[in-house]
Structure formats: structure tokens, C-alpha cells
Design a protein around this motif. Structure first.
Motif, PDB file in Angstrom:
ATOM      1  N   LEU A   1      11.930   7.008   6.938  1.00  0.00           N
ATOM      2  CA  LEU A   1      10.976   6.149   6.228  1.00  0.00           C
ATOM      3  C   LEU A   1      11.047   6.329   4.709  1.00  0.00           C
ATOM      4  O   LEU A   1      10.176   5.847   3.982  1.00  0.00           O
ATOM      5  N   SER A   2      12.078   7.041   4.235  1.00  0.00           N
ATOM      6  CA  SER A   2      12.237   7.315   2.794  1.00  0.00           C
ATOM      7  C   SER A   2      10.979   7.943   2.198  1.00  0.00           C
ATOM      8  O   SER A   2      10.526   7.575   1.108  1.00  0.00           O
ATOM      9  N   ALA A   3      10.447   8.897   2.925  1.00  0.00           N
ATOM     10  CA  ALA A   3       9.205   9.546   2.489  1.00  0.00           C
ATOM     11  C   ALA A   3       9.426  11.046   2.354  1.00  0.00           C
ATOM     12  O   ALA A   3      10.442  11.584   2.809  1.00  0.00           O
ATOM     13  N   SER A   4       8.505  11.744   1.688  1.00  0.00           N
ATOM     14  CA  SER A   4       8.519  13.205   1.741  1.00  0.00           C
ATOM     15  C   SER A   4       7.789  13.640   3.014  1.00  0.00           C
ATOM     16  O   SER A   4       7.237  12.817   3.739  1.00  0.00           O
ATOM     17  N   PHE A   5       7.809  14.927   3.289  1.00  0.00           N
ATOM     18  CA  PHE A   5       7.109  15.368   4.496  1.00  0.00           C
ATOM     19  C   PHE A   5       6.403  16.697   4.261  1.00  0.00           C
ATOM     20  O   PHE A   5       6.719  17.422   3.310  1.00  0.00           O
TER      21      PHE A   5
ATOM     22  N   LEU B   1       7.170  -0.176   6.556  1.00  0.00           N
ATOM     23  CA  LEU B   1       8.287  -0.230   5.609  1.00  0.00           C
ATOM     24  C   LEU B   1       8.883  -1.637   5.557  1.00  0.00           C
ATOM     25  O   LEU B   1       9.172  -2.162   4.476  1.00  0.00           O
ATOM     26  N   ALA B   2       9.036  -2.235   6.762  1.00  0.00           N
ATOM     27  CA  ALA B   2       9.628  -3.577   6.823  1.00  0.00           C
ATOM     28  C   ALA B   2       8.758  -4.599   6.101  1.00  0.00           C
ATOM     29  O   ALA B   2       9.243  -5.633   5.641  1.00  0.00           O
ATOM     30  N   ALA B   3       7.447  -4.309   5.976  1.00  0.00           N
ATOM     31  CA  ALA B   3       6.528  -5.230   5.282  1.00  0.00           C
ATOM     32  C   ALA B   3       6.327  -4.806   3.828  1.00  0.00           C
ATOM     33  O   ALA B   3       5.344  -5.189   3.190  1.00  0.00           O
TER      34      ALA B   3
ATOM     35  N   ILE C   1       1.312  -6.922   8.340  1.00  0.00           N
ATOM     36  CA  ILE C   1       2.352  -6.435   9.252  1.00  0.00           C
ATOM     37  C   ILE C   1       2.349  -7.159  10.601  1.00  0.00           C
ATOM     38  O   ILE C   1       3.197  -6.904  11.442  1.00  0.00           O
ATOM     39  N   SER C   2       1.402  -8.064  10.830  1.00  0.00           N
ATOM     40  CA  SER C   2       1.315  -8.757  12.124  1.00  0.00           C
ATOM     41  C   SER C   2       0.580 -10.073  11.932  1.00  0.00           C
ATOM     42  O   SER C   2      -0.342 -10.165  11.107  1.00  0.00           O
TER      43      SER C   2
ATOM     44  N   MET D   1       0.844  -1.211   0.000  1.00  0.00           N
ATOM     45  CA  MET D   1       0.000   0.000   0.000  1.00  0.00           C
ATOM     46  C   MET D   1       0.877   1.258   0.000  1.00  0.00           C
ATOM     47  O   MET D   1       1.963   1.268   0.570  1.00  0.00           O
ATOM     48  N   ARG D   2       0.366   2.324  -0.569  1.00  0.00           N
ATOM     49  CA  ARG D   2       1.020   3.630  -0.509  1.00  0.00           C
ATOM     50  C   ARG D   2       0.363   4.397   0.642  1.00  0.00           C
ATOM     51  O   ARG D   2      -0.839   4.637   0.637  1.00  0.00           O
ATOM     52  N   ILE D   3       1.194   4.767   1.605  1.00  0.00           N
ATOM     53  CA  ILE D   3       0.648   5.219   2.888  1.00  0.00           C
ATOM     54  C   ILE D   3       1.094   6.634   3.224  1.00  0.00           C
ATOM     55  O   ILE D   3       2.268   6.996   3.027  1.00  0.00           O
ATOM     56  N   VAL D   4       0.167   7.433   3.755  1.00  0.00           N
ATOM     57  CA  VAL D   4       0.512   8.708   4.375  1.00  0.00           C
ATOM     58  C   VAL D   4       0.370   8.536   5.886  1.00  0.00           C
ATOM     59  O   VAL D   4      -0.664   8.034   6.359  1.00  0.00           O
TER      60      VAL D   4
END
Lengths: 254, 254
Positions: free
Chosen positions: A44-48, A20-22, A145-146, A1-4
């Protein structure tokens, strides 16, 4: 998924790493404090962004990992065009998210999350959704993730939240009180670590009430009185000791 | 060492197994109840007796693993001809053993010992001795069964015993209360196990006060009030919740 991810605190940080790990993609981190937002985005290699009005509108999932008290206010300032949005709070109704989207739910991590911890603990999730489709999507995402995911409505989640506060926040406070006591009395708290570990670990195999030990369950009044006398200079500990002793006796009275 | 164990309860059973595993010889088990004495003696490849007057007089070490309240009475009925004798109690002075020998001390296991547990946990020992020679012998013996041995006098041992009661008996009771609450409210206590484990485990690396989480340390009054309201049908839990919340706030007030 692409997540904010909206939020930069303990929950945002640890869940972000877990996403990220998943192999999910964090497209953006949004936080009021620019330094915190930038730091977490980097990790997290994301923009902000620091403004809710600048939240990226092309993600698949929006995770409001802000403090419980801020969830409603943040939701009311977001317009997410029916994108899927979740909050991560134990004691907040999912319905406060109806202000920002028609598709919403809950992704509640049943863990004590502190961002300074190096190891990522196992995190069971309680999930909820406004529609069956939302619930299915959120359940599927949580399962990525779990391996401990349960569906739970607002009230069930709140009840498990109370139990979680008792078994983690209160026990951690007991550890903190005992450590302060050991420091004041010049005895070595570290000698207690194997004891603490084994009492927690044996819960996987035994009923806690069935493996209760100590002077209270033995009705050992002599020891209890010695302890209370030695706690005289620590009145807060003394009353806590008294309260627990009475409660243990009550649970185990023949 | 050739050892006589007096007592057949949790501590006698678990220490006996630990002695045997470290290649000591249990020559005899003494217990009032014949069935219990015989069972434990069988498990430890020892003989047994039900009478203190029949205790084998040729052992190197006598371990009084009886209940704290019985140590003094048992000691007064034993004549051990200056043989080395120890008790295993946290809150009993070593001096009660002067009734049965000139050479005595303490071998206190700082663990929550229940004989039904299959795994032998790590057991730190607090040791004491009436003379320097006795202390040296008891320390050496304890070191043969554990790599965590500390010398501690009566008062120091009593203080660590109090701290142990707080971090194990009280936390275990919190688990028992939370489990009973979950059963009554039909939510799944097992979802809390990873949380319980991680709160205990992180003590190896972090100060408990520094990693406190939960509504109280966040001053999240809204959540606290929701929890207290939901605990209305559980008045004992409600007052415990209130007391812990106030205590956490007090420790963490800015």
C-alpha cells in the motif's frame, strides 16, 4: 484522505487496495505481526508499525479492520485525539469506539472478502456515525470507494449481517459440501458451475421464491426418496437435504 | 434433426427454444392442455396435438420433457417404432423408455430452467443411451446445442442431480428465506446482490472450502450469539443458522 489502517487481515488488505485505487493515501499500517504489517504496508506504499502506541497521529481517518472480537480491545488501547475512527465489523456496536475518540462510526463492507482473490469485487458499504458531521464525512468517504452506500444503525447493520451470512457463508458452505460429495462419489462438480451462476444471477431480475425449482417445490416424492436413499452413506448431507426439503415445501405449500 | 417435443412446461419450453436456435426443426409439440400446447407450438413454429396417439411418427428424435413422475406413464402410452427417444429427467432411469422404443436414452439439462427467464443460460447436458449407437447420436445432438456435454449412467446422473439440488435449489431457498427476513425486518435485500454474485463467481477459481468466510469459520462465538439472539422471533431461521454454523465449524475444525 490520509488513512491509517489498523489490521493486516483480509478486510484490511482488500479495503487498503480499494482506498489506494480511489486515490486516498495510506500513511501507515499497524499490525501485531511485523511480517504481515510490513508486507501490507509495502503493498500500500505506506509505513508500518507493530505497536498501537506508535500509531501516526496526523491522519484524517483511522480504520480498525481487525477481527470483530478484537475491535473493543484495540479501541481501548488507542488515543486518537478526536480524530475520525471507524471499524469495519458487521456485528459490533459503533459505541465501542468511544474509548478512543469522540468522532467515530462504522464502514462495514457487505462482501465476502478474502485477500487471495485477484479481482476486487463490488463492495456495498453500510455506514454509521456518532454525530451528523461524522456520518456525513464517513458517507462521503465511502462514496469515494463504492457506488453502493447506505446509512444503517447498529441494529439494521446486524440484521443485514445475518442475511449476508445466510446468502454467502451458508451458500458457500453448501458449495463446499457438494464439492466434497462429488469428489467422494467421483462425479464432476465443475458441471454445476453454470447452474450456480445462473441461480445467483437471476436474482437481479426475479424473486427467488418465484423461480424456485427442484423436487421439493414440485412435491416430487419419488425423486426425494431416491435422493435420500442415495445419501444414506452421508448422514450429515442427508439431514441437511431433509431439512431443506421440508422448508421448501413449507414455503410453497398451496 | 426433426424433433417432437412431448411436454409444455419449463424444460420443454427452454429446450425447445434452444433446439430451434441451433437450427433443428420442431415438427410437433404434444401436451395435454390445448392452450399450453398451442402456445408453445406457436413459439417454436411447430404443429401441436393434445393426444399421445396423434404424435407424428416421422421425426428423428422424440423428447419427453414431462415431469419426472410422468415419464414412465407417458412412455407406456407411446409406440414410436424404434425411433430415438430421450427423457430429460435427473432421477429417472433411462430404462423406463424401453416401453416405447428400442432406441432410447437421456438428455438431462443440468440447469435450473424456468420458462419466464428471458435469457437462455448455459446448459450442461448429461447424456445416456441404450446402445452405443444411440449414445453416440444423443451425444452428437447434445453437442449441437451445448459445449458442455458429458456421458453419465443412471447412477452418476442421479448423484449429480443430488449435488445440483444442493447448490441450486437449496441456495435459491436460502435467498428466498433471506429475502423474506429482510422484508420483515425492513432492511434492503438488494444490498446483498454483489455479495451473492461474488460468492458464486469465485467458484470458477477457488475451492469453496478454502474461501469460506463468516463468524462460524472464524469461531467468532460473540457474533454467533448476537445473531442467534436476533433470530429469536424467526425460529425456523434460527435452527437453520445453528445447523449451518455447526456444520461449518465441523468442516473447518483445526
Amino acid at each position: 484522505m490520509r488513512i491509517v489502517i489498523i489490521g493486516t487481515g483480509n478486510v484490511a488488505t482488500i479495503l487498503g487496495k480499494r482506498f489506494l485505487a480511489a486515490d486516498h493515501e495510506i500513511v501507515q499500517v499497524c499490525g501485531r505481526n511485523q511480517l504481515h504489517a510490513e508486507e501490507l504496508a509495502d503493498a500500500l506504499s505506506a509505513s508500518f508499525t507493530t505497536g498501537l502506541q506508535h500509531v501516526n497521529s496526523n491522519a484524517d481517518l483511522y480504520v480498525l479492520a481487525v477481527s470483530d472480537t478484537a475491535v473493543a480491545a484495540v479501541a481501548s488501547q488507542l488515543q486518537l485525539n478526536n480524530k475520525l475512527v471507524v471499524h469495519t465489523a458487521g456485528a459490533v456496536s459503533k459505541n465501542v469506539l468511544s474509548a478512543c475518540s469522540k468522532n467515530y462510526g462504522v464502514l462495514y463492507p457487505l462482501q465476502s472478502l478474502r485477500s487471495e482473490l485477484n479481482e476486487l469485487p463490488d463492495i456495498p458499504f453500510l455506514v454509521d456515525g456518532n454525530t451528523e458531521d461524522d456520518l456525513a464525512l464517513i458517507t462521503e468517504f465511502a462514496s469515494s470507494i463504492s457506488n453502493q452506500v447506505q446509512q444503517a444503525g447498529d441494529e439494521e447493520r446486524l440484521k443485514l449481517h445475518i442475511a449476508a451470512v445466510m446468502v454467502s457463508n451458508f451458500t458457500n458452505h453448501l458449495y463446499a459440501l457438494a464439492k466434497a460429495y462429488c469428489l467422494q462419489e467421483h462425479v464432476d462438480f465443475n458441471m454445476l458451475l453454470p447452474l450456480i451462476t445462473s441461480v445467483a444471477e437471476r436474482l437481479h431480475d426475479y424473486e427467488p421464491a418465484a423461480v424456485q425449482t427442484g423436487p421439493a417445490v414440485r412435491n416430487d416424492e419419488a425423486t426425494i426418496q431416491k435422493h435420500l436413499a442415495l445419501l444414506q452413506p452421508h448422514p450429515a448431507l442427508q439431514s441437511l437435504y431433509y431439512m431443506f426439503t421440508e422448508s421448501i415445501k413449507k414455503m410453497h405449500k398451496q
